[in-house]
Design an enzyme around this catalytic site. Structure first.
Site, mmCIF file in Angstrom:
data_model
loop_
_atom_site.group_PDB
_atom_site.id
_atom_site.type_symbol
_atom_site.label_atom_id
_atom_site.label_comp_id
_atom_site.label_asym_id
_atom_site.label_seq_id
_atom_site.Cartn_x
_atom_site.Cartn_y
_atom_site.Cartn_z
ATOM 1 N N SER A 154 27.438 26.696 67.767
ATOM 2 C CA SER A 154 27.224 25.279 68.082
ATOM 3 C C SER A 154 25.783 25.015 68.511
ATOM 4 O O SER A 154 25.078 25.925 68.951
ATOM 5 C CB SER A 154 28.139 24.845 69.231
ATOM 6 O OG SER A 154 29.472 25.157 68.948
HETATM 7 N N1 SAH Z 1 31.790 29.483 70.394
HETATM 8 C C1 SAH Z 1 31.129 29.981 69.209
HETATM 9 C C2 SAH Z 1 31.147 29.009 68.041
HETATM 10 C C3 SAH Z 1 32.441 29.039 67.418
HETATM 11 S S1 SAH Z 1 32.681 28.361 65.804
HETATM 12 C C4 SAH Z 1 29.724 30.464 69.489
HETATM 13 O O1 SAH Z 1 29.255 30.394 70.627
HETATM 14 O O2 SAH Z 1 29.081 30.961 68.553
HETATM 15 C C5 SAH Z 1 34.451 28.376 65.908
HETATM 16 C C6 SAH Z 1 35.082 29.736 65.838
HETATM 17 O O3 SAH Z 1 36.469 29.567 66.087
HETATM 18 C C7 SAH Z 1 34.965 30.414 64.477
HETATM 19 O O4 SAH Z 1 34.394 31.673 64.626
HETATM 20 C C8 SAH Z 1 36.414 30.511 64.005
HETATM 21 O O5 SAH Z 1 36.691 31.652 63.235
HETATM 22 C C9 SAH Z 1 37.167 30.535 65.327
HETATM 23 N N2 SAH Z 1 38.573 30.136 65.288
HETATM 24 C C10 SAH Z 1 39.156 29.187 64.518
HETATM 25 N N3 SAH Z 1 40.477 29.116 64.793
HETATM 26 C C11 SAH Z 1 40.727 30.036 65.763
HETATM 27 C C12 SAH Z 1 41.917 30.440 66.450
HETATM 28 N N4 SAH Z 1 43.099 29.879 66.217
HETATM 29 N N5 SAH Z 1 41.815 31.424 67.387
HETATM 30 C C13 SAH Z 1 40.620 32.022 67.636
HETATM 31 N N6 SAH Z 1 39.466 31.681 66.993
HETATM 32 C C14 SAH Z 1 39.517 30.701 66.083
#
Ligand code: SAH
Length: 219
Positions: free
Chosen positions: A62
């Site tokens: 993000s």
């Molecule tokens: N917080 C992260 C950005 C995340 S992008 C950072 O600091 O870089 C969102 C992430 O959520 C992705 O990697 C995706 O694979 C994950 N995601 C999506 N659905 C999910 C779920 N049900 N449980 C765990 N992770 C999930």
């Protein structure tokens, strides 16, 4: 050319001037966590642009203003247990770990195995191995811990608030989560507060996150 350190300080000043970084705690975390250690090596030179960056597998880290806006909303304090859904690069988890130190702990979940590994490697290299744990699982279903987390952070957009997350939250706790029924568009960042059986929800602002997958996400 300014160094990455100088660029980090520059970004912190800008985020402070536009009212994103409000508390000393958030500002400190923004200064301490090196975002360049959480992006793919080729993108390191862009680490302090205030934009999302690709981290592979169709996912993104993000934008810094979003990370710190969410952290301010969570009202993080020393010693808290925080559960994150969506480890991605591990950067957001590291900033939370700084804000709940000393004594706090972050447990972050990632549904994509290679990204769980990426996050863990980045966190280890950046020195957060003792304050953050990465679990490769569907975090939308919640997780069982010895104690209930006081804060939950969701960094992918859910079609609706996953009930297991509200259930696993400590009484008096808070959740910050993007919610919207169309993937990639028209989502609201929602702040949830749990007081006994009362669940209060407040829409904060419009956002655009990658979709949440898994049982309570978009399948
Ligand atoms: N917080 C992260 C950005 C995340 S992008 C950072 O600091 O870089 C969102 C992430 O959520 C992705 O990697 C995706 O694979 C994950 N995601 C999506 N659905 C999910 C779920 N049900 N449980 C765990 N992770 C999930």
């Amino acid at each position: 050319m300014p160094s990455l350190e100088e660029e980090r300080i520059g970004l912190v000043k800008r985020l402070e001037s536009i009212g994103i970084l409000r508390s000393e705690r958030t500002k400190r975390a923004a200064l301490l966590v090196k975002r360049e250690l959480f992006v793919p090596p080729k993108l390191r030179k862009y680490a302090y642009r205030d934009t999302p960056l690709p981290i592979g597998h169709g996912q993104t880290i993000s934008a810094p203003h979003m990370v710190f806006m969410m952290n301010e909303l969570l009202d993080l304090r020393e010693g808290m247990l925080v559960f994150e859904v969506g480890s991605g690069s591990g950067y957001h988890a590291a900033t939370v770990a700084e804000m709940i130190s000393p004594g706090g702990k972050v447990i972050t979940s990632e549904i994509l195995e290679p990204l769980a590994k990426f996050a863990w490697e980045n966190l280890r290299r950046a020195g957060y191995h003792d304050r953050v744990s990465v679990v490769a699982c569907d975090g939308s279903k919640g997780l069982k811990f010895k104690r209930k987390p006081e804060r939950i952070l969701v960094t992918a957009a859910a079609p609706r608030v996953p009930r297991p997350l509200v259930e696993m939250l400590e009484d008096g706790g808070k959740i910050v989560i993007p919610v919207g029924d169309t993937p990639f568009f028209a989502q609201k960042l929602v702040l949830i507060e749990k007081k006994g059986s009362r669940i209060m929800e407040k829409a904060i602002t419009d956002v655009a996150f990658v979709p949440l997958r898994g049982e309570w996400g978009f399948r």
